[in-house]
Design a protein around this motif. Structure first.
Motif, short mmCIF file in Angstrom:
data_model
loop_
_atom_site.label_atom_id
_atom_site.label_comp_id
_atom_site.label_asym_id
_atom_site.label_seq_id
_atom_site.Cartn_x
_atom_site.Cartn_y
_atom_site.Cartn_z
N UNK A 37 -2.16 -16.27 -11.66
CA UNK A 37 -1.70 -15.89 -12.56
C UNK A 37 -0.58 -15.67 -13.04
N UNK A 38 -0.22 -14.02 -12.04
CA UNK A 38 0.47 -12.67 -12.77
C UNK A 38 0.51 -12.34 -11.88
N UNK A 39 1.88 -11.23 -11.72
CA UNK A 39 2.38 -10.75 -11.27
C UNK A 39 2.57 -9.18 -11.97
N UNK A 40 1.71 -8.03 -11.69
CA UNK A 40 2.53 -6.66 -12.78
C UNK A 40 2.75 -5.90 -11.29
N UNK A 41 4.39 -5.10 -12.08
CA UNK A 41 4.76 -4.52 -11.63
C UNK A 41 4.94 -2.43 -12.51
N UNK A 42 4.46 -1.61 -11.43
CA UNK A 42 4.03 -0.15 -12.29
C UNK A 42 5.82 0.45 -12.37
N UNK A 43 5.54 1.33 -13.44
CA UNK A 43 7.20 2.01 -13.42
C UNK A 43 6.07 3.51 -14.13
N UNK A 44 7.46 3.91 -13.92
CA UNK A 44 7.64 5.42 -14.68
C UNK A 44 7.71 5.22 -15.99
N UNK A 55 -4.35 6.23 -18.72
CA UNK A 55 -3.14 6.53 -18.10
C UNK A 55 -3.55 7.48 -16.32
N UNK A 56 -4.29 7.67 -16.64
CA UNK A 56 -4.68 8.26 -15.35
C UNK A 56 -4.47 7.50 -14.24
N UNK A 57 -5.24 5.67 -14.30
CA UNK A 57 -5.28 5.06 -12.86
C UNK A 57 -4.02 4.85 -13.05
N UNK A 58 -3.08 4.98 -14.05
CA UNK A 58 -0.86 4.95 -13.66
C UNK A 58 -0.62 5.80 -13.22
N UNK A 59 -0.66 7.13 -13.43
CA UNK A 59 -0.68 8.21 -12.92
C UNK A 59 -0.45 8.27 -11.72
N UNK A 80 1.73 8.57 -8.50
CA UNK A 80 1.93 9.33 -7.30
C UNK A 80 1.52 9.27 -5.79
N UNK A 81 0.85 7.86 -5.89
CA UNK A 81 0.75 7.00 -4.71
C UNK A 81 1.80 6.47 -3.46
N UNK A 82 2.06 5.73 -4.30
CA UNK A 82 2.76 4.67 -4.03
C UNK A 82 3.77 4.43 -4.85
N UNK A 83 4.27 5.47 -6.26
CA UNK A 83 5.62 5.42 -6.60
C UNK A 83 5.78 3.98 -6.92
N UNK A 84 6.39 3.71 -7.65
CA UNK A 84 6.78 2.36 -8.66
C UNK A 84 7.32 1.26 -7.69
N UNK A 85 6.55 0.17 -8.54
CA UNK A 85 6.69 -0.78 -7.16
C UNK A 85 5.49 -1.79 -8.04
N UNK A 101 -4.30 -3.98 -0.65
CA UNK A 101 -4.06 -5.27 0.37
C UNK A 101 -2.17 -5.29 1.58
N UNK A 102 -2.03 -4.71 2.33
CA UNK A 102 -0.57 -4.62 2.44
C UNK A 102 -0.19 -3.42 1.24
N UNK A 103 -0.97 -2.69 1.39
CA UNK A 103 -1.14 -1.39 0.03
C UNK A 103 -0.89 -1.85 -1.63
#
Length: 164
Positions: free
Chosen positions: A9-16, A69-73, A77-82, A135-137
Motif C-alpha cells: 500500500x505504501x512505504x514510510x520513511x522516518x526522519x529527524x 514520539x517515543x517510538x519515533x525517537x 536512536x537505534x537505526x537512524x533516518x531511513x 525484516x532485514x532491519x
C-alpha cells in the motif's frame, strides 16, 4: 471505495524533525508530486506527511514521552533516518495480527490516524495499521486503508454524522 489489498500500500520513511520538510520537498521534486496531507503534530507525538501514491514521511513531534514520539525517537536512536516501514494492504488488520501471533511474532498495537478536521480526511474512510515484525532491519506492517471522496469522512464517522 478504494482499498489496496494483497500488495504494498505504501512505504514510510522516518526522519529527524529538522529534516522532515527537506525530505518531503526532495520526494516531491523527484517524483513530480504534491503531498496531500501534513498532520499529526505535538499533541499526537508524530508528524506524518503523505501522498496517495504510497509515499509517507514521519518524524517525532512534541513531548518526547508521548507514545508515538517515543517510538519515533527510539527508532531514530537505534537505526537512524531511513526506511521505517513497508505496509502491505489487508482486508482485516486484526486477522493479520492474530496470524502473526500464531506464527510466533509480536505485532505492535493498532495505529490509527489522529483526530483532525483537515480537508484531506474526507478521502479517508479507514486507516488502521500494525507493525507485524522486523525484516532485514525494517518494519513489516499491514494496513487497512480505505479512501472514498464521496462518503462520510473519518472525522464524520467518528462523530456519528453522515456526510450530506
Amino acid at each position: 471505495m478504494t482499498q489496496i489489498t494483497n500488495r504494498i500500500d505504501h512505504v514510510a520513511w522516518m526522519c529527524r524533525p529538522e529534516n522532515h520538510d527537506a525530505y518531503v520537498e526532495k520526494l516531491s521534486k523527484i517524483y513530480d508530486v504534491s503531498f496531500e496531507a501534513d498532520d499529526g503534530g505535538p499533541d499526537y507525538g508524530l508528524r506524518l506527511t503523505w501522498w496517495s501514491a504510497g509515499l509517507e514521511v514521519l518524524s517525532p513531534a512534541g513531548d518526547p514521552d508521548l507514545p508515538l514520539a517515543k517510538m519515533c525517537w527510539d527508532y531514530l536512536g537505534k537505526r537512524g533516518e531511513g526506511l521505517f516501514a513497508v505496509v502491505m494492504g489487508v482486508d482485516d488488520v486484526g486477522k493479520s495480527i492474530e496470524h502473526a501471533r500464531e506464527q510466533g511474532f509480536t505485532p505492535s498495537p493498532l495505529f490509527s490516524l489522529p483526530e483532525t478536521d483537515k480537508p484531506w480526511l474526507r478521502r479517508v474512510q479507514e486507516c488502521t495499521e500494525s507493525v507485524l515484525d522486523v525484516f532485514l532491519d525494517q518494519n513489516l506492517a499491514v494496513g487497512r486503508i480505505i479512501t472514498d471522496g464521496d462518503g462520510p469522512s473519518l472525522a464524520e464517522q467518528r462523530a456519528g454524522i453522515a456526510a450530506g
